[in-house]
Each structure stands twice: as structure tokens, then as C-alpha cells.
Design an enzyme around this catalytic site. Structure first.
Site, PDB file in Angstrom:
ATOM      1  N   ASP A 225       0.827  -1.209   0.000  1.00 30.55           N
ATOM      2  CA  ASP A 225       0.000   0.000   0.000  1.00 30.55           C
ATOM      3  C   ASP A 225       0.864   1.263   0.000  1.00 30.55           C
ATOM      4  OD1 ASP A 225      -2.817   1.140   0.625  1.00 30.55           O
ATOM      5  OD2 ASP A 225      -1.581   2.061   2.180  1.00 30.55           O
ATOM      6  N   GLU A 297       1.401  -0.471  -5.031  1.00 30.67           N
ATOM      7  CA  GLU A 297       0.443   0.595  -5.338  1.00 30.67           C
ATOM      8  C   GLU A 297       1.219   1.900  -5.379  1.00 30.67           C
ATOM      9  OE1 GLU A 297      -3.398   3.027  -3.675  1.00 30.67           O
ATOM     10  OE2 GLU A 297      -1.647   2.641  -2.457  1.00 30.67           O
TER      11      GLU A 297
HETATM   12  C1  NOJ Z   1      -4.302   3.348  -0.519  1.00 30.96           C
HETATM   13  C2  NOJ Z   1      -5.507   2.505  -0.269  1.00 30.96           C
HETATM   14  O1  NOJ Z   1      -5.878   1.862  -1.457  1.00 30.96           O
HETATM   15  C3  NOJ Z   1      -6.573   3.419   0.268  1.00 30.96           C
HETATM   16  O2  NOJ Z   1      -7.824   2.784   0.338  1.00 30.96           O
HETATM   17  C4  NOJ Z   1      -6.122   3.922   1.609  1.00 30.96           C
HETATM   18  O3  NOJ Z   1      -7.047   4.866   2.101  1.00 30.96           O
HETATM   19  C5  NOJ Z   1      -4.732   4.578   1.529  1.00 30.96           C
HETATM   20  N1  NOJ Z   1      -3.808   3.838   0.716  1.00 30.96           N
HETATM   21  C6  NOJ Z   1      -4.125   4.706   2.892  1.00 30.96           C
HETATM   22  O4  NOJ Z   1      -3.703   3.461   3.361  1.00 30.96           O
END
Ligand code: NOJ
Length: 566
Positions: A225, A297
């Protein structure tokens, strides 16, 4: 004409025998599927999805041709950001079940030969995490576990101010004053998500320990993430530099107000990807099994993604997620699609021969809303017809739409609309749950768009999706890496053609009409093809043949797959 010439030349240059699957590692052309566990399947009747629900539905993933699934967070959490605020990285949140349920899910996944990838959220924890409590109290070893600072004193007013002008992704300052510790702490996201301090080797060690813990329980990899946010720049004197204004947003509380040169994509983050990948490689060497993967991500430039991927000795994340197709909208033409594909391919394919295509996620409107309901199948065809891995967000395969939601005590997030319950059947609550009230409402169109109904409808989104998945293991689709046996072109402003071939005896032509008008295309190639897959708007039937020396007509929003066999 030029396309024909080029293709002919390519075929002549690259005549090679069929190349088998052994040359491609499993993730390179995986059919990935994102499950949002809260919304997939509820088995205990509380209106929220759970691990037993996932276990029960793994057979469905197998049925539609999925090879690996990544799960949004299932760990202990106060759920302020629905699991992206973790209070214990090695515990299952009770709302999802128990560790026994997790182990049972892993057993079932292995039985079905499905890979399980967990969400790994290293940038921050919950403020309810034991580590944060210890850090607040400056307990031995935890003092620098998070990013703390005294702040700056304003020379004019004498008031204490945050250490820098940094704005959080969700808006407002990235710094919040902590009364107990009498210092500011950094949070790139919510106040309830304090940033861990990765300059502290102890933090890095704890995170490797988390990876090891889940690898030991059999997982096949991690979706990481918020990768770009892991490190921030800190001056040698311990201060933090202000970020320059972006110049294109005038709201000082908005994330886009600043150009994030000190809080995103720092060189240390690139190194960290290599460290984590090394850890996975070592784990595999010691424990055997297939390659463990890292999906990152990162909403970053493709050049930065290339760094995260690595090269030579420095291997990083195998799948820096490619969001380019998510930036398309209802007006995007076939030429725009080619532009989006080019942006990735010109760097990532040229440098690393790798590709992945993400069609949606829990932070983005569904395709039906982003591009229009009649384009859902087109997008599903495109991401699965392109070389590399495809990443499908649950429900996109049946054409689910965003749902209008209202704030409740449980949730009031502007992303709720794309996170509603999976639509399994036309029965109550779409068979997602037996609860009176589900945590988010079920879409009002569930009686039409659901798995059970679509199983029985020829040319439904589900059938188109399944058909595409089956092609992924064909000789022509498997040969992409070794022979460069693919091409993609806009044959007209609105018609996209993707060619997949083993440069030998099998070739597919996928034609997608992105526009709302009939399209006539002349002389694509001098060979006879068979229709093997058609979408709802097609006037053709699988089994029909067509000589592409002549003309081919495409209906508005029609996508077709044609096959030529030597
Ligand atoms: C990316 C995640 O996909 C999202 O849902 C989240 O709010 C943020 N990162 C913080 O972890």
C-alpha cells in the site's frame, strides 16, 4: 496498409516454434482479482463480508479463470480507513474471522491452485497500535518508531507551528500535535494513521518480521500500500523542508496544492523495494515453492515505476501497478487507449518486458460510471487481451455500477459507492448476506447484474470475461514474451485492434469499437478468421468465419475476438 506490411515483416522476422508456459513465471500473465473482503461474502449474518465467505467463493474465481487474488486488509483495525489503519499486523480482525479461518482459506486456495496475495500497509499503522502507544510514551526502542518533531516557532507571532507546510493526501496538515508527547507526528493520510519512521532500522526489521509471518502461513505475495509515501526528506539538522506550490490548485488544504518532491518517491523507497524483494527471494530459496510476488500501489510516473521494478542485480516489485487505463473516461477514443498503452509499454516493456493492466480498485469509480455501462465489456476485453497480467476489481466481471450511498454510523467515505456488496444472485441482498441490513447497500440493479443470472445469459459480461480468460493460456497468448508476438493499433479513431500470435500457427485479432457509430474497416489482412467471442452488441455468432481481405463491420460498442489457425 502500413500495418499489414509491418505485421508481415514482423511475422517473417520472428518465425519461431510455439513456446510453452515454462518460459513465463506465473505472475507474468496472471489473471488477478481484487477482493474487498468487507463486501465479498458474509457468512455470519452481520452484514459484513468475512474470510469464510471468501473461502466459500474461491471456486467461483476458479470458474471464471482467475489465477491469483489480492485481498484488501484483513488485519486487526479500528476501521477508521476500513483496515488501512492496522492496530496489529499479525492478527486477523474479528469482523473477518479468526486465524483458523485464515488457515482454512489458504488450504482451500492451495487445493484450487489459486494464489493468495495479502495487502501489506507499511507506511503507517493505526494510532491504536501498541507501537504508537509505546512511541507516545517514548518507551525504550520505540521513541523514534514514528516521525516526531517539535515544530517551528513563528518568528513574528512567537506561536508554535507544524514543522513544514506538508498537506495530507486526505487534506489538511500532515502534522498533528500530540498532547501527551508534546510533539507533532506525521501522517500522510488520516490523523488516525501515523507514519512509521522507516529511517529507523527497528521499523524495517519489524516490517520484515510481518512479511515473514504471513509467508510462513503460506501466502504468495503482497500488494504494498501507498509505496511512494514511505519515506520523506529530512534535512541534516533534523528539520523538514517546505514543498513548493504546484501552481495548479489554490486551496492550501488540498493535497494537490503542493508539488510533492520531498514526501513522495524518495530514493530510499526504491532501495526498500529491493530489500523486500531480496527477502522474498531468500525466503523462496530456503522454503521452496513458486515465486512470491510484490505488487506496488504507486501513482507515480512510469520512469519511477521502472525504478521500483529494478534491473540486473537490483530486483524490486514485479508488479508496479499500472493504472493508465483507469485514467480513461467516457470520451476516450481508441487512439486515447493506444496512448495509455504506449505510455506504459514504451518504458516498461522496452526496459523490462513486463506489463500489468489494472481496470479498477476500491479507491476509484467503477468502469460503468467512469466510462459508461456499455463500455464495461470493452475494458474487460482490452485488459485481458493485452500481454501481461490483468487485475480485475471484484464485480467488474459482471458489470457492477457504483451505488448511491448515504452516510451512516458505519461509513461515510466518498469511496463507498464502489465498495458495495458483490452481487451473486437475484435473491435477497444479492445472496451476499442474510443480515437485515448490509454494511453498505446492495446495488439496486442486482437482479439484472449478478453472477447467477449472467451465468445463464449468452454474451453477458460474465460470459465475455470468462471467454477472455480462457484465451490467456492459448499458445498465441502465452508466447508474448519470447516472440514479442503482439501489437496494438488504432485502425480508426474509434477501433482498437490487438493482435496476439505465436508467429507460427495461431493468431488472434481482437477488435474493439469504442465509439457509438458503426465502423467499416477494409483489408486488415489477407486471411480467413473465425469469430470465437462476441459481445452483446454484435450481430455475429461464434463459429462464423470472415475473410479479412475484405471488409469487416463493427457495431457501436462491439468487441470481437477472431482466430486464425494455420
Ligand atoms: C491506498 C488505499 O488503497 C486506500 O484505500 C487507503 O485509504 C490509503 N492507501 C491509505 O492506506
Amino acid at each position: 496498409m502500413l500495418t499489414r506490411l509491418l505485421l508481415g515483416l514482423l511475422a517473417a522476422l520472428l518465425v519461431s516454434p510455439t513456446i510453452g508456459s515454462k518460459d513465463i513465471d506465473w505472475w507474468e500473465n496472471a489473471a488477478l482479482y481484487q477482493i474487498y473482503p468487507r463486501s465479498f461474502q458474509d457468512t455470519d449474518g452481520d452484514g459484513v463480508g468475512d474470510l469464510n465467505g471468501i473461502t466459500q467463493r474461491l471456486a467461483y474465481l476458479k470458474e471464471i479463470g482467475i489465477t491469483a487474488t489480492w485481498l484488501s486488509p484483513i488485519f486487526k483495525s479500528p476501521m477508521s480507513d476500513f483496515g488501512y489503519d492496522i492496530s496489529n499486523f499479525k492478527e486477523i480482525d474479528q469482523i473477518f474471522g479468526t486465524m483458523d479461518d485464515f488457515d482454512a482459506m489458504m488450504v482451500q486456495a492451495k487445493k484450487l491452485n489459486l494464489k493468495i496475495i495479502l495487502d501489506f500497509v507499511p507506511n503507517h499503522s493505526s494510532d491504536e497500535c501498541e507501537w504508537f502507544h509505546k512511541s507516545v510514551q517514548r518507551l525504550d526502542g520505540y521513541d523514534d518508531f514514528y516521525v516526531w518533531h517539535d515544530g517551528r516557532v513563528n518568528a513574528e507571532t512567537g506561536e508554535r507551528e507544524p514543522p513544514s507546510n506538508w498537506v495530507s493526501v486526505f487534506g489538511g496538515s500532515q502534522w498533528t500535535w500530540h498532547e501527551t508527547r508534546q510533539q507533532y507526528f506525521l501522517h500522510q493520510f488520516q490523523v488516525k494513521q501515523p507514519d512509521l519512521n522507516f529511517s529507523n532500522p527497528m521499523v524495517r526489521e519489524h516490517m520484515l518480521d510481518v512479511l515473514g509471518f504471513w509467508l510462513d502461513r503460506g501466502v504468495d505475495g503482497f500488494r504494498i500500500d501507498a509505496v511512494p509515501h514511505i519515506y520523506e526528506l529530512r534535512n541534516a539538522d533534523g528539520s523538514y523542508p517546505n514543498e513548493p506550490l504546484s501552481g495548479w490548485n489554490s486551496d492550501p488544504n488540498s493535497y494537490d496544492y503542493l508539488d510533492h518532491i520531498y514526501t513522495k518517491d524518495q530514493p530510499e523507497t526504491v532501495q526498500l523495494m529491493y530489500e523486500w524483494r531480496d527477502y522474498l527471494i531468500k525466503y523462496q530459496a530456503e522454503h521452496g515453492g513458486e515465486t512470491r510476488v510484490l505488487l506496488a500501489e504507486a501513482y507515480s510516473s512510469v520512469e519511477t515505476l521502472s525504478d521500483y521494478f529494478g534491473s540486473g542485480e537490483r530486483q524490486g516489485t514485479q508488479m508496479p501497478m499500472n493504472f493508465q487505463l483507469m485514467y480513461l473516461n467516457g470520451y476516450s477514443t481508441a487512439k486515447d487507449v493506444v496512448g495509455a498503452i504506449d505510455y506504459w509499454m514504451q518504458t516498461m516493456w522496452t526496459n523490462h518486458q513486463t506489463a500489468n493492466w489494472v481496470v479498477g480498485n476500491h479507491d476509484t469509480q467503477r468502469v460503468a460510471d467512469r466510462m459508461g455501462a456499455h463500455k464495461v465489456d470493452l475494458l474487460n476485453v482490452i485488459v485481458n487481451a493485452l500481454p501481461g497480467a490483468s487485475v480485475t476489481y471484484y464485480g467488474e466481471e459482471i458489470g457492477m455500477s457504483n451505488v448511491k450511498t448515504e452516510c451512516t454510523e458505519i461509513s461515510c467515505d466518498d469511496r463507498d459507492g464502489e465498495r458495495t456488496p458483490m452481487q451473486w444472485s437475484p435473491a435477497t441482498n444479492a445472496d451476499f448476506s442474510t443480515a437485515e441490513k448490509t454494511w453498505l447497500p446492495v446495488g439496486s440493479d442486482f437482479q439484472r447484474y449478478n453472477v447467477k443470472t449472467e451465468r445463464g445469459v449468452a454474451r453477458s459480461s460474465l460470459q465475455v470475461f470468462k471467454g477472455l480468460q480462457q484465451l490467456k493460456s492459448s499458445a498465441a497468448f502465452m508466447a508474448f514474451k519470447q516472440t514479442n508476438g503482439f501489437s496494438y493499433t488504432a485502425v480508426t479513431e474509434q477501433v482498437l485492434q490487438i493482435v496476439r500470435t505465436n508467429n507460427h500457427n495461431e493468431e488472434y485479432r481482437i477488435l474493439v469499437n469504442m465509439g457509438n457509430k458503426m465502423e467499416i474497416i477494409d483489408a486488415l489482412v489477407d486471411r480467413v478468421f473465425e469469430y470465437i467471442l462476441v459481445t452483446a452488441y454484435s450481430v455475429h455468432t461464434p463459429g462464423e468465419t470472415i475473410d479479412l481481405k475484405g471488409r469487416i463491420i463493427l457495431m457501436p460498442y462491439e468487441a470481437i475476438v477472431l482466430r486464425w489457425l494455420a
